[in-house]
Design a protein around this motif. Structure first.
Motif, mmCIF file in Angstrom:
data_model
loop_
_atom_site.group_PDB
_atom_site.id
_atom_site.type_symbol
_atom_site.label_atom_id
_atom_site.label_comp_id
_atom_site.label_asym_id
_atom_site.label_seq_id
_atom_site.Cartn_x
_atom_site.Cartn_y
_atom_site.Cartn_z
ATOM 1 N N PHE A 251 0.830 -1.206 0.000
ATOM 2 C CA PHE A 251 0.000 0.000 0.000
ATOM 3 C C PHE A 251 0.863 1.256 0.000
ATOM 4 C CE2 PHE A 251 -3.401 -2.687 2.243
ATOM 5 C CZ PHE A 251 -3.949 -3.032 1.012
ATOM 6 N N VAL A 252 1.965 1.222 0.729
ATOM 7 C CA VAL A 252 2.884 2.368 0.731
ATOM 8 C C VAL A 252 3.430 2.598 -0.677
ATOM 9 C CG1 VAL A 252 5.105 3.217 1.586
ATOM 10 C CG2 VAL A 252 3.506 2.146 3.163
ATOM 11 N N GLN A 253 3.747 1.484 -1.368
ATOM 12 C CA GLN A 253 4.269 1.591 -2.731
ATOM 13 C C GLN A 253 3.242 2.227 -3.664
ATOM 14 O OE1 GLN A 253 7.495 0.554 -3.353
ATOM 15 N NE2 GLN A 253 7.289 1.592 -5.298
ATOM 16 N N ILE A 254 1.967 1.804 -3.514
ATOM 17 C CA ILE A 254 0.900 2.376 -4.345
ATOM 18 C C ILE A 254 0.762 3.874 -4.072
ATOM 19 C CG2 ILE A 254 -1.592 2.380 -4.735
ATOM 20 C CD1 ILE A 254 -1.549 -0.640 -4.232
ATOM 21 N N CYS A 255 0.763 4.242 -2.782
ATOM 22 C CA CYS A 255 0.638 5.664 -2.425
ATOM 23 C C CYS A 255 1.842 6.463 -2.922
ATOM 24 C CB CYS A 255 0.494 5.806 -0.915
ATOM 25 S SG CYS A 255 -1.057 5.109 -0.253
ATOM 26 N N ASP A 256 3.044 5.877 -2.792
ATOM 27 C CA ASP A 256 4.239 6.564 -3.288
ATOM 28 C C ASP A 256 4.180 6.758 -4.798
ATOM 29 O OD1 ASP A 256 5.218 6.756 -0.762
ATOM 30 O OD2 ASP A 256 6.659 5.118 -0.933
ATOM 31 N N ASN A 257 3.721 5.709 -5.502
ATOM 32 C CA ASN A 257 3.595 5.814 -6.961
ATOM 33 C C ASN A 257 2.583 6.883 -7.343
ATOM 34 O OD1 ASN A 257 5.491 3.804 -7.380
ATOM 35 N ND2 ASN A 257 3.988 2.175 -7.520
ATOM 36 N N PHE A 258 1.476 6.932 -6.567
ATOM 37 C CA PHE A 258 0.478 7.971 -6.848
ATOM 38 C C PHE A 258 1.067 9.360 -6.609
ATOM 39 C CE2 PHE A 258 -2.874 10.888 -5.663
ATOM 40 C CZ PHE A 258 -3.794 10.697 -6.677
ATOM 41 N N ASN A 259 1.796 9.513 -5.482
ATOM 42 C CA ASN A 259 2.429 10.806 -5.195
ATOM 43 C C ASN A 259 3.409 11.186 -6.292
ATOM 44 O OD1 ASN A 259 1.035 11.047 -2.797
ATOM 45 N ND2 ASN A 259 2.668 10.143 -1.561
ATOM 46 N N CYS A 260 4.166 10.180 -6.767
ATOM 47 C CA CYS A 260 5.124 10.432 -7.853
ATOM 48 C C CYS A 260 4.400 10.852 -9.120
ATOM 49 C CB CYS A 260 5.965 9.178 -8.078
ATOM 50 S SG CYS A 260 7.241 9.365 -9.339
ATOM 51 N N MET A 261 3.280 10.139 -9.424
ATOM 52 C CA MET A 261 2.500 10.491 -10.612
ATOM 53 C C MET A 261 1.930 11.903 -10.487
ATOM 54 S SD MET A 261 -1.034 8.792 -11.982
ATOM 55 C CE MET A 261 -1.910 9.586 -10.631
ATOM 56 N N ALA A 262 1.386 12.215 -9.272
ATOM 57 C CA ALA A 262 0.818 13.544 -9.056
ATOM 58 C C ALA A 262 1.887 14.621 -9.195
ATOM 59 C CB ALA A 262 0.174 13.610 -7.669
ATOM 60 N N ARG A 263 3.081 14.323 -8.665
ATOM 61 C CA ARG A 263 4.170 15.304 -8.762
ATOM 62 C C ARG A 263 4.571 15.529 -10.227
ATOM 63 N NH1 ARG A 263 7.064 12.965 -5.584
ATOM 64 N NH2 ARG A 263 8.484 11.835 -6.968
ATOM 65 N N ARG A 264 4.658 14.415 -10.975
ATOM 66 C CA ARG A 264 5.039 14.546 -12.387
ATOM 67 C C ARG A 264 3.964 15.298 -13.182
ATOM 68 N NH1 ARG A 264 7.533 8.541 -13.792
ATOM 69 N NH2 ARG A 264 9.416 8.726 -12.498
#
Length: 530
Positions: A279-292
């Motif tokens: 779940f942390v990985q999914i949230c991190d990926n989402f944060n990364c996507m949002a940042r990009r």
């Protein structure tokens, strides 16, 4: 790689640990319930074992038979019959029970205080005749100390017995006394005692096999135990499901909230979650996507602003020469201009059309570099030899213009993957600016050196230089003349085109500020070595 401190192990390990904890809790709970039930059943059985007529012998000796606790000793439907020495009934605890007993009956009825077990079964003997085998065991301290055998035929004639009792035939009732089972409803037992009057008495005890209080208590205990375990199991299942729901729902709720905010254009609201790795990985990926996407949106807005600025600038730059061309050509057509001035006007029209053509060509090239389908035609080239050939072609032009050339190019081979045509345009745009904005006798510098896995090209001059306030925007479109060199000449797209070409080569171009000693203007280009 830096470890994410919010990660708390993999989700399947978390499930495994909690499922093991759930199982252990279930086993412990069931064991506790089973122990309590066992103790309760043991207490019930112990009370039954300890409850014997001997405890109430005084009541029997005194003849107070009505006070005898029949129900406690023999369960709900139990009964007793008191017989004197002549086997005559002198007391019965309930009506509709047998009160007639013979001496044979008393021989066959087992003694109450004798811990015995009787088993009856049929079999076929060697002569193919059906026989009935009755086996009785007498136990002491849970060990069989005596065994008694009876064999009967189908008519209940005695074929053999180990008690050496002279009985040839049993009636069905006598047989039920022997097997301790009266019509599958009662178990018959006897208890002998001597009254205070000196007479011998026999008490016949009929214990119910259907409404057995002990069995009922044991049955209720087992039933309550099962219901307790089932309820506890359901509660634990609900707690486990609730826990699992919270663990899974928390990151999903955060993700859902972030997606809703994301859909409204709020890209900066990240997900701060601490839990299982997945779940942390999914949230991190989402944060990364949002940042990009946030960076992409900002870049998009910047590009849109640049395009608006470019359109505004090019409209302005196109308007001036077109207005001049229209005005001068109209004056010539209307014969307003004198004949001796027509050549001057035509020359101005031609110069403005040249400027207009240069501006349109530059803008077209700039847009072409921005197109997604634009690709370089890359070939491996010795950048030193390529630069020497380029400078050799321009040497005469520089000499005629009154400019000096100072080139420092090494003899070693430095191979780069370049588009020769496009890189030539980079050199042309930089050197053309040097020629355009500097006086005669200005020295142009062209140096090449190896820098790790890259080639560094230095192009510059010792002319007028570029004001500090303009150096930060020198590579932006339409930065010309009055904003950089003090004049208004050219399209202002040359250096912007040069930057795009270098970036397409995976390189970097920059204006060094302050420049190195001996330079007034110094451009540095880094290209990767092949």
């Amino acid at each position: 790689m830096k470890r994410n401190k919010h990660k708390k192990g993999h989700f399947y390990w978390l499930l495994a640990r909690n499922y093991i904890s759930f199982t252990l809790a279930l086993v412990i709970s069931f064991s506790f319930i089973a122990i309590v039930a066992t103790l309760r059943i043991s207490g019930v059985l112990k009370n039954e074992e300890n409850s014997t007529p001997d405890l109430y012998l005084d009541i029997l000796k005194n003849g107070n038979y009505e006070d005898f606790p029949v129900e406690d000793l023999l369960d709900i439907d139990g009964s007793i019959v008191i017989l004197d020495e002549n086997l005559k009934p002198i007391y019965q605890s309930s009506d509709n029970i047998n009160t007639t007993y013979s001496s044979n009956d008393l021989l066959l009825i087992p003694d109450y205080n004798m811990n015995s077990y009787t088993h009856a079964e049929t079999y076929i003997d060697a002569n193919d005749k059906e026989r009935i085998l009755v086996t009785s065991y007498v136990y002491k301290n849970k060990t069989a100390v005596n065994q008694e055998l009876w064999i009967f035929d189908e008519q209940l004639n005695v074929i053999y017995n180990t008690r050496n009792i002279n009985i040839s035939t049993l009636t069905p009732l006598e047989f039920s006394y022997l097997t301790r089972n009266i019509n599958n409803s009662f178990e018959a037992m006897k208890y002998s005692f001597k009254g205070n009057d000196g007479e011998n008495y026999t008490m016949i005890l009929l214990k119910s096999l259907i409404n057995n209080k002990t069995l009922i208590k044991v049955s209720h205990t087992i039933k309550y135990t099962l219901w307790t375990f089932l309820i506890l199991y359901l509660i634990m299942i609900i707690c486990f499901i609730y826990w699992l729901h919270r663990k899974v729902n928390k990151p999903l709720a955060l993700l859902d909230e972030a997606i809703l905010n994301f859909s409204t254009g709020d890209y900066d609201m990240g997900i701060n979650y601490s839990g299982p790795t997945e779940f942390v990985q999914i949230c991190d990926n989402f944060n990364c996507m949002a940042r990009r996407l946030s960076e992409s949106e900002a870049q998009k807005k910047k590009l849109e602003n640049e395009k608006k600025k470019i359109l505004a600038n090019i409209s302005h730059d196109l308007k001036t020469p077109i207005t001049v061309i229209q005005g001068y050509s109209k004056a010539i057509c209307d014969n307003i201009i004198k004949d001796d001035q027509k050549d001057l006007y035509l020359n101005i029209i031609y110069q403005k059309s040249q400027s207009l053509t240069e501006l349109i060509n530059s803008f077209s090239e700039y847009n072409k570099l921005d197109h997604p389908d634009f690709k370089l035609n890359l070939t491996k080239v010795d950048i030193c030899e390529f630069s020497r050939e380029y400078l050799a072609e321009r040497y005469d032009e520089l000499e005629v213009a009154g400019f000096l050339l100072d080139a420092d190019i090494p003899e070693e081979i430095l191979t780069c993957s370049i588009d020769s045509f496009q890189l030539t345009r980079v050199f042309e745009n930089i050197i053309s600016n040097c020629l355009k904005y500097n006086p005669r006798e200005t020295t142009l510098f062209f140096n090449i050196e190896k820098a790790d896995d890259k080639v560094k090209l230095t192009l510059g001059d010792n002319g007028l230089g570029i004001p500090n306030e303009s150096s930060e925007h020198i590579f932006e479109p339409f930065v010309v003349g009055d904003s950089s060199r003090g004049t208004k000449e050219g399209s202002g797209l040359g250096l912007a085109i040069a930057k795009k070409i270098v970036q397409e080569h995976h390189g970097k171009i920059s204006l060094k500020n302050p420049p190195s000693q001996g330079f007034s203007t110094e451009f540095e280009i880094l290209l990767p070595l092949s």
